[in-house]
Design a protein around this motif. Sequence first.
Motif: not given
Length: 612
Positions: A164-165, A168-172, A189, A191
């Motif tokens: 997913q990270v 999406s290029g977004r941290p989770r 986390t 990133t």
Amino acid sequence: MNFTRWSARFPGTQRRAAARTEHAAAQAKRGEGAVPAARGGRPDPGAERPTPADGHPADSTVSGTGTGAGTGTGTGTGTGSGTGTAPSRGTGVLTAVPSLDELSVREVLGRLPALVALVHGPEHRVAYVNDAYTAGFGARTPGAPAHEALPELGELGLLPLLDQVQRSGRPRTAKNRTAPGGGSSYTVTCTPVEFPRTATGSGTATGTTPEAEAHHAGVLIHLADVTDHAEAVERLRASERRQREAAVTLQRSLLPQELEQPDDLRIAATYQPGGTEAAVGGDWYDVITLGAGRTALVIGDVMGRGVRAAAVMGQLRTAVRAYARLDLPPHEVLQLLDGLAAEIDASQIATCVYAVHDPNEGLLAYASAGHLPILVRDEHGTVRRAADPTGPPLGTGGWLHTSGTIALGPGSTAVLYTDGLVERRGEDIDEGVAALERALAGAQGTPSVICDRLMRALGVDADHDDDVAVMVLQQPARSGADAELFHNAALELLGGIEAAPRARAFAQGVLASWRFPVELCDLGVLAASELVANSLQHGTPPMRLRLRRTDRRLIIEVTDGDDHLPRRRRAEPADETGRGISIVATIASSWGSRRTPGGGKAVWCEFALPDK
């Protein structure tokens, strides 16, 4: 990768910044690296500006060791570009403090106490793990896919999170992931990071093209050990569960552990505590057999939550049972309860409905103190609300309650409930009562089944935010062999000397036709004779003798027009009267008296039937 923002939070960063400030201030005091302020007189116009408050000269070009490669023993002078180390003063020896630009990413990540891993590519191949990660899970082989080289990530359920990270290029962030086997807990986390291109700019060292290299974005995995925090949270939750269980146990202990089951009614009740906090509520209900086949039913609600509300509820329930033994009309019971509620706690609002079922009349007499109306469904399925009168809640004082009646014949079902069943935020309570009417119209089965169906129909579950109490009673429609166990017989007596012989003859014939044993027939005739004689001497016409049998008892009742209630007393040997009630109390299972609504009184006694 830019670690400037991260490094501001690393341990020791603020101490090094403070050391540099202290050193600059020392230089200003010694006159090194800055022009000292003029002493006395007017400042020289050609002099340089004084050093600002942060310790660095405003226009000076001196900001480091000059070359950035000093040994840490320099004096801080020179004309370098400021990329070197800044000296600090410790125990008399100036030591070099490395600047952030001199620290490599590997050094920063390697010194973190948290577990850090870096993976890249669509298969999340291992690029780096720090020392803390190695100490926690062991050494890892660089270049291997994460599902092989980092199996602990799969056990923690993090492999889908990496995908997913990367997409999406977004941290989770995943909180409180516990390792299998009851191991440590981690807050993870992930990133996204972009690997820089190679120096040639035409591809990576392995010969991949720039287009392929674009898919080799990486993910930085940061695992913070929160085992202590997770254990503390679990201990807190366990404590809350224990407190709630104790609170619910307290609440249920204040309610009847087992409902009394009268001969003529089938009754079931349920209680559902609201919310998840450890706070008891004030909902309550009770069933009280009054004798002569009559049954008192009560349900109430003390507003608010907590031990205080439960304590008031317990006192009110105990008081109702005591007042019910007086066999008073419903409105008189509420009148007594209203005064007691004001004495217990005038600030605590409580509502209550008290009802009495009389099988001889087929009626449910009731009085309400600010409570919701009773609902009754007749044998044809029509649902009706018990109409007014409804007085204010208990404890207000100054109000005269009145009683009302509603038919409850064979085949009927009545429902008493608290507001938690029908009250919803943002909705009028009449809408909730109407929804309950519709649910009752279609609910069939035993009282316990109807309770469950009404709770489900009104959306009451474990997450309901208010306490709910529901009581369902049915007057069965008996037929066949079951109906043979229930009989009624009555005789009107006008008084006179022939009344007692007529009453004895009537009782003898009726009891013999009901096929009672001879001993029970004789006791029944004696009790009927004494009650009629007492009424002839102390009462006024009209008089009525009523015999009633159920599946469990024989009931003998005499009514007359005088409202003076008899009492049992010890008769002296020389007294010719005063022994009738004592005889009845001796031979019967129980006896009692009450005033009748139209004026007058009723005196009754019961005989328990032998088990078959």
